[in-house]
Enzyme design. Sequence first.
Site, PDB file in Angstrom:
ATOM      1  N   GLN A 103      26.986  56.257   4.687  1.00  0.00           N
ATOM      2  CA  GLN A 103      27.974  57.308   4.922  1.00  0.00           C
ATOM      3  C   GLN A 103      27.916  57.772   6.380  1.00  0.00           C
ATOM      4  O   GLN A 103      26.855  58.108   6.899  1.00  0.00           O
ATOM      5  CB  GLN A 103      27.699  58.493   3.966  1.00  0.00           C
ATOM      6  CG  GLN A 103      28.750  59.582   4.011  1.00  0.00           C
ATOM      7  CD  GLN A 103      30.132  59.112   3.551  1.00  0.00           C
ATOM      8  OE1 GLN A 103      30.265  58.433   2.544  1.00  0.00           O
ATOM      9  NE2 GLN A 103      31.160  59.467   4.313  1.00  0.00           N
TER      10      GLN A 103
ATOM     11  N   LYS B 251      32.026  59.271  -4.724  1.00  0.00           N
ATOM     12  CA  LYS B 251      31.937  57.806  -4.847  1.00  0.00           C
ATOM     13  C   LYS B 251      31.024  57.427  -6.015  1.00  0.00           C
ATOM     14  O   LYS B 251      31.341  56.556  -6.824  1.00  0.00           O
ATOM     15  CB  LYS B 251      31.437  57.198  -3.528  1.00  0.00           C
ATOM     16  CG  LYS B 251      32.486  57.293  -2.411  1.00  0.00           C
ATOM     17  CD  LYS B 251      31.918  57.012  -1.022  1.00  0.00           C
ATOM     18  CE  LYS B 251      32.964  57.286   0.047  1.00  0.00           C
ATOM     19  NZ  LYS B 251      32.468  57.166   1.426  1.00  0.00           N
TER      20      LYS B 251
ATOM     21  N   ASP C  11      32.581  48.772   3.077  1.00  0.00           N
ATOM     22  CA  ASP C  11      33.379  49.700   3.891  1.00  0.00           C
ATOM     23  C   ASP C  11      34.288  48.931   4.856  1.00  0.00           C
ATOM     24  O   ASP C  11      35.208  49.497   5.437  1.00  0.00           O
ATOM     25  CB  ASP C  11      32.458  50.632   4.706  1.00  0.00           C
ATOM     26  CG  ASP C  11      32.322  52.010   4.065  1.00  0.00           C
ATOM     27  OD1 ASP C  11      33.198  52.384   3.262  1.00  0.00           O
ATOM     28  OD2 ASP C  11      31.340  52.718   4.390  1.00  0.00           O
TER      29      ASP C  11
END
Length: 294
Positions: A96, A52, A119
């Site tokens: 994450q 990412k 997200d």
Amino acid sequence: MIRLDGKIASQSVKQSLKIEVDNLLAAGKRPPHLAAVLVGSNGASETYVASKVKTCEALGFASTLIRLPENISQDELVSKVQELNRNEEIDGILVQLPLPKHINESAIIEAIDASKDVDGFHPISAGRLTLGLPTFIPATPYGIQLMLEHFQISTSGKHAVVIGRSNIVGRPMSILLSQNHAYGNATVTVCHSKTPNLEEICKSADILVAALGKPGFVKKDMVKPGAVVIDVGITRMDDSAHPKGYKIVGDVDFDEVAPISSAITPVPGGVGLMTIAGLMKNTLLAYQNRTTAS
Ligand code: NAD
């Protein structure tokens, strides 16, 4: 059979994002800024976060990687997220997953400011998605939608079967496919671990999305000839022949299923690459929302 190549489709999305960022910079504006929080040192999470950050660099986005120790307390992690919420320079925040067992993931997701929830896991984002309102779509279903768009795979009027009902993949995917928009308008069946007659239901699918996390689960006799097959699964399996000592395996038995499908995503090289493209689009959207609001 069309190979739904994530490299090709994600490259196309990333190219147009790079042009948008180049235009922002040329106009003297700052780039979109993603903050990624990594707790502990889980191997797969390290790999995901690294790719990412690398994609941010390649597209001209700013990125900040915040590494925190495995034994951080939930309160300390919430404080860190709140600090990122207050930071005017940061547009998108991702924490994450998975987090260490002593931390309640929902509490952390809910601590993220919904305007920075790139997200798309926050209850506000999920609620808005369900209502068909503009929002951050969770990156994997968003990436799959972008892939369908890239390869012009029509979903309207089709029967889509989604295996898996998780909040991050299966459920939002089923919502997107059923909604009234381009690359939606499908009749959707959601299957899960308690679904009887799974094989029969899968066999009736024009579009089959496998997101259950069981390597090679979908076999040829579960797939209608000519179906479109989207393999979301990512499982690391030991493989001494591979330089890394493991290989990545999807939920579909590709060798068996590919010859009878009309289109199929490979693993690796399929949905995973699209997920990052979806995340980057969400980060640009967060930037645009914040900079036009102020
Ligand atoms: P999860 O474990 O949260 O959910 C799995 C779902 O599958 C559950 O809803 C469960 O009911 C269902 N399921 C389990 N066994 C089943 C069975 N035998 N029959 C029918 N349904 C069954 O997993 P998740 O987070 O949704 O991830 C699913 C897979 O997708 C994993 O392999 C994960 O690594 C992968 N993944 C890939 C990406 C990507 O970018 N490609 C992103 C997220 C997740």
